[in-house]
Design a protein around this motif. Structure first.
Motif, mmCIF file in Angstrom:
data_model
loop_
_atom_site.group_PDB
_atom_site.id
_atom_site.type_symbol
_atom_site.label_atom_id
_atom_site.label_comp_id
_atom_site.label_asym_id
_atom_site.label_seq_id
_atom_site.Cartn_x
_atom_site.Cartn_y
_atom_site.Cartn_z
ATOM 1 N N UNK A 1 0.824 -1.202 0.000
ATOM 2 C CA UNK A 1 0.000 0.000 0.000
ATOM 3 C C UNK A 1 0.858 1.251 0.000
ATOM 4 N N UNK A 2 0.214 2.396 0.127
ATOM 5 C CA UNK A 2 0.916 3.677 0.015
ATOM 6 C C UNK A 2 2.002 3.845 1.080
ATOM 7 N N UNK A 3 1.623 3.889 2.345
ATOM 8 C CA UNK A 3 2.609 4.125 3.392
ATOM 9 C C UNK A 3 3.499 2.899 3.564
ATOM 10 N N UNK A 4 2.904 1.716 3.515
ATOM 11 C CA UNK A 4 3.677 0.498 3.689
ATOM 12 C C UNK A 4 4.763 0.332 2.646
ATOM 13 N N UNK A 5 4.457 0.594 1.385
ATOM 14 C CA UNK A 5 5.454 0.466 0.321
ATOM 15 C C UNK A 5 6.582 1.474 0.512
ATOM 16 N N UNK A 6 6.225 2.705 0.877
ATOM 17 C CA UNK A 6 7.264 3.697 1.144
ATOM 18 C C UNK A 6 8.159 3.250 2.291
ATOM 19 N N UNK A 7 7.559 2.654 3.318
ATOM 20 C CA UNK A 7 8.348 2.171 4.452
ATOM 21 C C UNK A 7 9.288 1.049 4.030
ATOM 22 N N UNK A 8 8.780 0.082 3.277
ATOM 23 C CA UNK A 8 9.605 -1.043 2.837
ATOM 24 C C UNK A 8 10.773 -0.545 1.986
ATOM 25 N N UNK A 9 10.494 0.348 1.052
ATOM 26 C CA UNK A 9 11.554 0.891 0.201
ATOM 27 C C UNK A 9 12.586 1.643 1.034
ATOM 28 N N UNK B 1 10.441 -13.467 12.582
ATOM 29 C CA UNK B 1 10.739 -12.033 12.576
ATOM 30 C C UNK B 1 11.025 -11.509 13.976
ATOM 31 N N UNK B 2 11.883 -10.504 14.052
ATOM 32 C CA UNK B 2 12.170 -9.867 15.343
ATOM 33 C C UNK B 2 11.172 -8.751 15.641
ATOM 34 N N UNK B 3 10.341 -8.396 14.637
ATOM 35 C CA UNK B 3 9.348 -7.336 14.846
ATOM 36 C C UNK B 3 8.251 -7.459 13.800
ATOM 37 N N UNK B 4 7.083 -6.942 14.169
ATOM 38 C CA UNK B 4 5.965 -6.782 13.242
ATOM 39 C C UNK B 4 5.686 -5.289 13.135
ATOM 40 N N UNK B 5 5.571 -4.792 11.899
ATOM 41 C CA UNK B 5 5.152 -3.409 11.663
ATOM 42 C C UNK B 5 3.840 -3.486 10.885
ATOM 43 N N UNK B 6 2.770 -3.084 11.532
ATOM 44 C CA UNK B 6 1.415 -3.359 11.047
ATOM 45 C C UNK B 6 0.789 -2.113 10.408
ATOM 46 N N UNK B 7 0.909 -2.042 9.062
ATOM 47 C CA UNK B 7 0.276 -0.965 8.294
ATOM 48 C C UNK B 7 -1.070 -1.386 7.703
ATOM 49 N N UNK B 8 -1.286 -2.670 7.500
ATOM 50 C CA UNK B 8 -2.425 -3.145 6.714
ATOM 51 C C UNK B 8 -3.743 -2.615 7.269
ATOM 52 N N UNK B 9 -4.510 -1.952 6.409
ATOM 53 C CA UNK B 9 -5.803 -1.406 6.821
ATOM 54 C C UNK B 9 -6.568 -0.922 5.607
ATOM 55 N N UNK B 10 -7.873 -1.022 5.696
ATOM 56 C CA UNK B 10 -8.731 -0.262 4.789
ATOM 57 C C UNK B 10 -8.773 1.157 5.340
ATOM 58 N N UNK C 1 9.107 -6.817 19.002
ATOM 59 C CA UNK C 1 8.186 -5.696 19.104
ATOM 60 C C UNK C 1 7.051 -5.859 18.090
ATOM 61 N N UNK C 2 5.875 -5.353 18.479
ATOM 62 C CA UNK C 2 4.696 -5.308 17.596
ATOM 63 C C UNK C 2 4.311 -3.839 17.493
ATOM 64 N N UNK C 3 4.567 -3.233 16.332
ATOM 65 C CA UNK C 3 4.284 -1.811 16.142
ATOM 66 C C UNK C 3 3.031 -1.654 15.276
ATOM 67 N N UNK C 4 2.030 -1.039 15.854
ATOM 68 C CA UNK C 4 0.736 -0.828 15.208
ATOM 69 C C UNK C 4 0.644 0.616 14.719
ATOM 70 N N UNK C 5 0.419 0.783 13.414
ATOM 71 C CA UNK C 5 0.350 2.116 12.808
ATOM 72 C C UNK C 5 -1.111 2.524 12.686
#
Length: 354
Positions: free
Chosen positions: A11-19, A76-85, A129-133
């Motif tokens: 997605x928009x923010x998630x793809x920018x974060x991954x890149x 994984x050592x962490x989860x970064x949770x962007x997925x959302x409608x 860590x579990x980071x919820x966006x």
């Protein structure tokens, strides 16, 4: 090779974060979990094609068995949770999908993460860590004289979208206090930047302006939002993941409050400069349309906690960030046209098959 698991990474923010994450030499590999709904676009990740540090899995976060397999395989050592409608208009037209992804999906992911974390030992357990966006929209709407949202502002969501995100925030908090799961939460203001699906205000105006179509502005155009360049948001998420206090929430704002009409006028001015029309200004295409139901009037975000505790600050002003966004849009018209035609959903590269 160590990994982090990123949901919604197409997605928009998630793809920018991954890149952004994978630009750093030696960074953890990314297990990118995305259902590939209409807003998921693998063309945004084209530069990572066949990279051994980017593992893409087309997985619904509501699929517990699939999540368990990914946790077991990649540890994984962490989860970064962007997925959302995330589109308010769509949540008004059809709220069911928002409850399913944002509430049930977050619950399912929390359960999978808790089961995985419970089986860890020693340093692996300590560093997980579990980071919820999340979003500033969980706080509702401000009156003109109200102070900006802080981390202790009471929740008062006004749309099905914001209510679903508020529910997810509460679940994340509960999993920390009940089970001890080491969670972190960020609540961000309106993002803008590259790879933004053209249904939100800024990319929609850019697309319609260049097509010579009316530029729709809801109501009187005086709804106020705080604008955050997506690159600054990614840097904030990295800072919270690296140094944030477990169980805490951090607001992420751009300190750029603008009315929607001001944003549209600024966009038109940039286009007049960078891609001028034969005659006249893009401002002549502005059209006011009926307001949407329950439209929040004003958001403003206080990010001082993040700045003081973790040393994060925005690198982009609204003017520099918006100029970068317009320039990217003008230079990547094929990405935009593929989204509008639907071609981005066809012929997905087999290197990204999960």
């Amino acid at each position: 090779m160590s990994h982090i698991l990123v949901t919604g990474g197409a997605g928009f923010i998630g793809a920018n974060f991954v890149l952004d994450w994978l630009r750093e030499d030696g960074a953890d590999a990314v297990v990118n979990v995305d259902k590939l709904t209409y807003a998921g676009n693998l063309e945004s990740l084209a530069s990572l094609k066949c990279s051994n540090r980017h593992i893409f899995s087309q997985t619904d976060i509501c699929d517990r068995a699939a999540l368990d397999r990914l946790f077991a395989e990649y540890r994984p050592r962490a989860v970064v949770h962007f997925a959302a409608e995330s589109h308010v208009d769509r949540s008004i037209e059809g709220p069911g999908g928002f409850i399913q992804t944002n509430v049930v999906g977050t619950f399912t992911l929390l359960e999978a993460a808790r089961a995985y974390w419970s089986g860890l030992h020693g340093s692996e357990r300590d560093v997980f860590r579990f980071l919820h966006v999340s979003t500033d929209e969980v706080f509702g709407s401000l009156q003109p004289s109200d102070p900006a949202f802080t981390e202790t502002t009471a929740f008062a969501p006004n749309s099905p979208y914001s209510a679903s995100k508020a529910a997810a925030d509460h679940l994340v908090r509960a999993y920390y206090h009940t089970y001890g799961l080491p969670v972190l939460t960020t609540n961000c203001s309106n993002n803008y930047g590259p790879y933004h699906f053209p249904e939100k205000l800024i990319p929609l105006v850019l697309m319609k302006a260049l097509a010579g179509e009316p530029l729709p502005v809801y109501g009187d155009g005086l709804n106020v939002r705080d604008w955050l360049y997506v690159g600054d948001h990614c840097a904030a998420v990295r800072a919270v993941l690296a140094k944030g206090r477990v169980g805490e929430t951090y607001n992420v704002g751009g300190n750029n409050t603008k009315t929607n009409l001001d944003v549209v006028h600024t966009l038109c001015g940039l286009l007049d400069e960078l891609r001028p029309k034969v005659t006249g200004s893009y401002r002549q295409q502005i059209t006011f349309v009926a307001d949407r139901p329950g439209h929040d009037r004003r958001y403003a975000v206080d990010s001082r906690k993040l700045q003081v505790e973790l040393g994060w600050t925005c690198k982009e002003t609204f003017e520099t960030g918006l100029r970068k966004t317009v320039q990217w849009h003008l230079e990547n018209q094929s990405w935009v046209s593929n989204v509008m035609s639907g071609l981005y959903r066809k012929g997905r590269d087999e290197c990204h098959a999960g």
